[in-house]
Motif scaffolding. Structure first.
Motif, PDB file in Angstrom:
ATOM      1  N   ASN A 276       0.899  -1.176  -0.256  1.00 33.88           N
ATOM      2  CA  ASN A 276       0.169   0.023   0.122  1.00 33.88           C
ATOM      3  C   ASN A 276       0.711   1.349   0.103  1.00 33.88           C
ATOM      4  N   ASN A 277       2.079   1.071   0.631  1.00 35.54           N
ATOM      5  CA  ASN A 277       2.885   2.447   0.475  1.00 35.54           C
ATOM      6  C   ASN A 277       3.545   2.814  -0.781  1.00 35.54           C
ATOM      7  N   TRP A 278       3.857   1.420  -1.480  1.00 36.89           N
ATOM      8  CA  TRP A 278       4.328   1.756  -2.658  1.00 36.89           C
ATOM      9  C   TRP A 278       3.013   2.210  -3.812  1.00 36.89           C
ATOM     10  N   LEU A 279       1.792   1.548  -3.385  1.00 40.11           N
ATOM     11  CA  LEU A 279       0.833   1.998  -4.507  1.00 40.11           C
ATOM     12  C   LEU A 279       0.231   3.493  -4.023  1.00 40.11           C
ATOM     13  N   LEU A 280       0.631   3.906  -2.741  1.00 43.01           N
ATOM     14  CA  LEU A 280       0.374   5.442  -2.653  1.00 43.01           C
ATOM     15  C   LEU A 280       1.712   6.153  -3.532  1.00 43.01           C
ATOM     16  N   GLN A 281       2.916   5.833  -3.494  1.00 46.22           N
ATOM     17  CA  GLN A 281       3.882   6.393  -4.380  1.00 46.22           C
ATOM     18  C   GLN A 281       3.837   6.546  -5.718  1.00 46.22           C
ATOM     19  N   THR A 282       3.080   5.192  -6.094  1.00 50.03           N
ATOM     20  CA  THR A 282       2.757   5.260  -7.686  1.00 50.03           C
ATOM     21  C   THR A 282       1.258   6.081  -8.125  1.00 50.03           C
ATOM     22  N   GLY A 283       0.677   6.545  -7.076  1.00 45.99           N
ATOM     23  CA  GLY A 283      -0.421   7.386  -7.282  1.00 45.99           C
ATOM     24  C   GLY A 283      -2.016   6.289  -7.499  1.00 45.99           C
ATOM     25  N   LEU A 284      -1.329   5.269  -7.549  1.00 43.53           N
ATOM     26  CA  LEU A 284      -2.556   4.246  -7.823  1.00 43.53           C
ATOM     27  C   LEU A 284      -3.502   4.250  -6.736  1.00 43.53           C
ATOM     28  N   LEU A 285      -3.071   4.485  -5.581  1.00 42.92           N
ATOM     29  CA  LEU A 285      -3.938   4.572  -4.093  1.00 42.92           C
ATOM     30  C   LEU A 285      -3.994   6.000  -3.899  1.00 42.92           C
ATOM     31  N   LYS A 286      -5.005   6.703  -3.343  1.00 40.17           N
ATOM     32  CA  LYS A 286      -4.853   8.180  -3.095  1.00 40.17           C
ATOM     33  C   LYS A 286      -5.562   8.252  -1.700  1.00 40.17           C
ATOM     34  N   LEU A 287      -5.013   9.312  -1.100  1.00 41.51           N
ATOM     35  CA  LEU A 287      -5.436   9.685   0.421  1.00 41.51           C
ATOM     36  C   LEU A 287      -6.272  10.824   0.253  1.00 41.51           C
ATOM     37  N   LYS A 288      -7.553  10.656   0.985  1.00 39.00           N
ATOM     38  CA  LYS A 288      -8.395  12.059   1.337  1.00 39.00           C
ATOM     39  C   LYS A 288      -7.332  13.156   1.455  1.00 39.00           C
ATOM     40  N   THR A 289      -7.871  14.528   1.123  1.00 43.42           N
ATOM     41  CA  THR A 289      -7.438  15.804   1.658  1.00 43.42           C
ATOM     42  C   THR A 289      -7.616  16.510   2.755  1.00 43.42           C
ATOM     43  N   ASP A 290      -8.679  15.716   3.579  1.00 37.08           N
ATOM     44  CA  ASP A 290      -8.974  16.415   4.854  1.00 37.08           C
ATOM     45  C   ASP A 290      -7.811  16.497   5.922  1.00 37.08           C
ATOM     46  N   LEU A 291      -8.073  17.403   6.987  1.00 37.64           N
ATOM     47  CA  LEU A 291      -6.730  17.792   7.677  1.00 37.64           C
ATOM     48  C   LEU A 291      -6.446  16.487   8.507  1.00 37.64           C
ATOM     49  N   PRO A 292      -7.364  15.691   9.290  1.00 42.90           N
ATOM     50  CA  PRO A 292      -6.975  14.590   9.851  1.00 42.90           C
ATOM     51  C   PRO A 292      -5.837  13.486   9.067  1.00 42.90           C
ATOM     52  N   THR A 293      -6.408  13.293   8.153  1.00 45.58           N
ATOM     53  CA  THR A 293      -5.565  12.237   6.892  1.00 45.58           C
ATOM     54  C   THR A 293      -4.655  12.924   6.543  1.00 45.58           C
ATOM     55  N   GLN A 294      -4.308  14.475   6.463  1.00 44.34           N
ATOM     56  CA  GLN A 294      -2.899  14.778   6.193  1.00 44.34           C
ATOM     57  C   GLN A 294      -1.870  14.868   7.424  1.00 44.34           C
ATOM     58  N   ALA A 295      -2.596  15.149   8.716  1.00 44.33           N
ATOM     59  CA  ALA A 295      -1.845  15.166   9.734  1.00 44.33           C
ATOM     60  C   ALA A 295      -1.216  13.687  10.102  1.00 44.33           C
ATOM     61  N   LEU A 333      -9.752   1.141  16.896  1.00 44.53           N
ATOM     62  CA  LEU A 333      -9.228   2.158  17.538  1.00 44.53           C
ATOM     63  C   LEU A 333      -7.947   2.439  16.875  1.00 44.53           C
ATOM     64  N   MET A 334      -7.031   1.557  16.527  1.00 41.48           N
ATOM     65  CA  MET A 334      -5.732   1.478  16.023  1.00 41.48           C
ATOM     66  C   MET A 334      -6.108   2.690  14.644  1.00 41.48           C
ATOM     67  N   LYS A 335      -6.934   2.439  13.941  1.00 37.13           N
ATOM     68  CA  LYS A 335      -7.080   3.389  12.749  1.00 37.13           C
ATOM     69  C   LYS A 335      -7.301   4.602  12.809  1.00 37.13           C
ATOM     70  N   TYR A 336      -8.061   4.882  14.053  1.00 30.39           N
ATOM     71  CA  TYR A 336      -8.056   6.434  14.353  1.00 30.39           C
ATOM     72  C   TYR A 336      -6.672   7.171  14.254  1.00 30.39           C
ATOM     73  N   PHE A 337      -5.636   6.400  14.555  1.00 34.48           N
ATOM     74  CA  PHE A 337      -4.245   7.062  15.051  1.00 34.48           C
ATOM     75  C   PHE A 337      -3.515   6.774  13.933  1.00 34.48           C
ATOM     76  N   PHE A 338      -3.516   5.804  12.973  1.00 27.99           N
ATOM     77  CA  PHE A 338      -2.694   5.523  11.883  1.00 27.99           C
ATOM     78  C   PHE A 338      -3.328   5.746  10.585  1.00 27.99           C
ATOM     79  N   SER A 340      -4.840   4.380   7.499  1.00 27.57           N
ATOM     80  CA  SER A 340      -5.497   3.054   7.238  1.00 27.57           C
ATOM     81  C   SER A 340      -6.525   3.371   6.183  1.00 27.57           C
ATOM     82  N   PHE A 341      -7.209   2.239   5.667  1.00 28.38           N
ATOM     83  CA  PHE A 341      -8.052   2.313   4.440  1.00 28.38           C
ATOM     84  C   PHE A 341      -9.229   3.322   4.718  1.00 28.38           C
ATOM     85  N   ARG A 342      -9.674   3.857   6.069  1.00 35.18           N
ATOM     86  CA  ARG A 342     -10.384   4.988   6.489  1.00 35.18           C
ATOM     87  C   ARG A 342      -9.993   6.254   5.730  1.00 35.18           C
TER      88      ARG A 342
END
Ligand SMILES: [Zn+2]
Length: 431
Positions: A276-295, A333-338, A340-342
């Motif tokens: 998933n880290n690699w897919l993020l780097q390639t742009g095939l997987l994209k994160l949301k742009t909201d503040l919690p996600t960016q933090a 719970l872990m997904k609130y801090f790290f 994740s797919f959320r």
């Protein structure tokens, strides 16, 4: 099986490379296995793809490949959401061998086979093994089995009571020895009590011990700071496995057909990739742009990853049982801090990965996933081919980076150094 057909006994040793057994057998420390190999035939079989316990035992028990059993991993992709629960036999297509034998009117027994929960109600004893949910009370059949077994053998444990930690190896080995003794004693009890025509017992701890202690066998391992021979505790455990096999073999009719096998081999892995880290780097997987996600992304880029926190917890001895109890990635719970797919922007993500040990990449398909981004047909084929090309390119660059840093340094790409041991494809033993 005809009326005069011999009985069949299968002993499974999970995750054991044949070379390891042969080396110790030839050195004279595994007399039962040495005798067994001398008397019988020995050879390699290809494991499944992927060569991990879930798919490979499911294939062994049904005779179907993972494409047909539908078991590709320890987790599966649940329709309609992005949640990946653990697999169990209700997800599997194909009848298990003990069920086929039982349905034919014979007595069959199955003890501690991985991915065998929920159990089959067979004509004979069945106790499920690894991947039985923690705390499950219905892991055996018939209903009176465990009370009768425990009256003879003592408390039955599916899972070990200790996890390996450096400086804690003695307690770990004692707990592993106790689990082996319980398993052996249970196998002997069930053989006596039910006199089955077919019986299988699997030792899953061989896999667990080799995973956690491979560095004891390999002085070049990154965990090692010395080149001394530290193989003794692992070898001594396998000597106890050998003695357990000797006891079981002594217990069955000499005409019994005996097969000893493993589901896959094992070896050292100095690097691994988090897909998933690699897919993020390639742009095939994209994160949301909201503040919690960016933090979270900012922390992630600075090494505040679930894996690193697990590593620290492990070093502090806090991760005891965590592997079994946290339920693989499902701990909300872990997904609130790290990350994740959320935090994934699904409508703009073409691919993602989930699972353990051997990563699988899934396309985020319109009409299949709830927020699919790739149309089935031509677009699906194009994105899949693109991922294949990107993966080849990544492998070539990672190889170059490793060569430049003497094979020890981080590749500088998405690969991370690891102290864990990946399953080594494709070594099986059949006698
Ligand atoms: Zn395995």
């Amino acid at each position: 099986m005809g009326e005069d057909a011999p009985k069949v006994l299968v002993i499974g040793l999970d995750g054991v490379p044949l070379e390891l057994i042969q080396g110790w057998a030839n050195a004279g420390v595994l007399p039962a296995l040495k005798q067994f190999m001398t008397d019988g035939a020995t050879g390699h079989l290809a494991s499944t793809m992927p060569p991990t316990s879930g798919p490979s035992w499911s294939t062994f028990m049904t005779g179907k490949n993972p494409g047909k059993t539908g078991i590709f991993d320890f987790l599966y992709r649940r329709d309609g959401d992005y949640i990946f629960p653990p697999v169990n036999t209700t997800r599997r297509d194909g009848k298990a061998i003990w069920k086929i034998i039982s349905d034919s009117g014979k007595v069959a027994g199955s003890l501690n086979v991985p991915i065998a929960y929920p159990v089959d109600k067979i004509n004979g004893p069945m106790v499920s093994g690894w991947m039985t949910p923690y705390g499950a009370k219905d892991y055996y059949h018939p209903p009176e089995l465990i009370a009768a077994l425990e009256a003879q053998v003592g408390k039955y444990h599916i899972y070990p009571t200790e996890t390996f930690a450096e400086g804690h190896a003695d307690a770990f080995m004692r707990a592993s020895d106790a689990l082996l003794e319980g398993l052996t004693h249970s196998a002997l009890y069930l053989l006596d009590r039910y006199n089955p025509d077919f019986f299988i017992v699997v030792n899953f701890d061989t896999d667990r011990i080799l995973h956690q202690m491979w560095h004891y066998l390999d002085p070049t391992h990154p965990w090692r700071r010395d080149s001394a021979d530290r193989s003794a505790p692992v070898r001594e455990y396998f000597q106890k496995v050998d003695a357990s096999i000797a006891r079981i073999l002594a217990h069955v009719d000499p005409e019994t057909l005996v097969i000893i096998l493993s589901d896959h081999g094992m070896g050292a892995a100095h690097n691994f990739i988090v897909l998933n880290n690699w897919l993020l780097q390639t742009g095939l997987l994209k994160l949301k742009t909201d503040l919690p996600t960016q933090a979270k992304k900012l922390l992630f880029d600075r090494g505040f990853t679930l894996r690193n926190v697990h590593r620290i917890a492990n070093a502090l001895g806090l991760a005891k049982h965590a592997e079994y109890k946290l339920g693989y990635f499902t701990d909300a719970l872990m997904k609130y801090f790290f990350l994740s797919f959320r935090n994934v922007d699904w409508l703009n993500s073409k691919a993602y990965s989930f699972g353990r040990h051997v990563g699988s990449i899934y396309l985020n398909v319109k009409g299949r996933e709830p927020r699919g981004a790739v149309a089935p047909g031509a677009e699906y084929e194009r994105v899949r081919d693109e991922i294949v090309e990107l993966a080849k390119d990544f492998r070539a660059r990672a190889g170059l980076a490793r060569a430049a840093f003497g094979g020890r340094a981080r590749s500088g790409l998405a690969a991370e150094r690891t102290n864990r041991h990946l399953l080594w494809p494709c070594r099986f033993r059949l006698q």
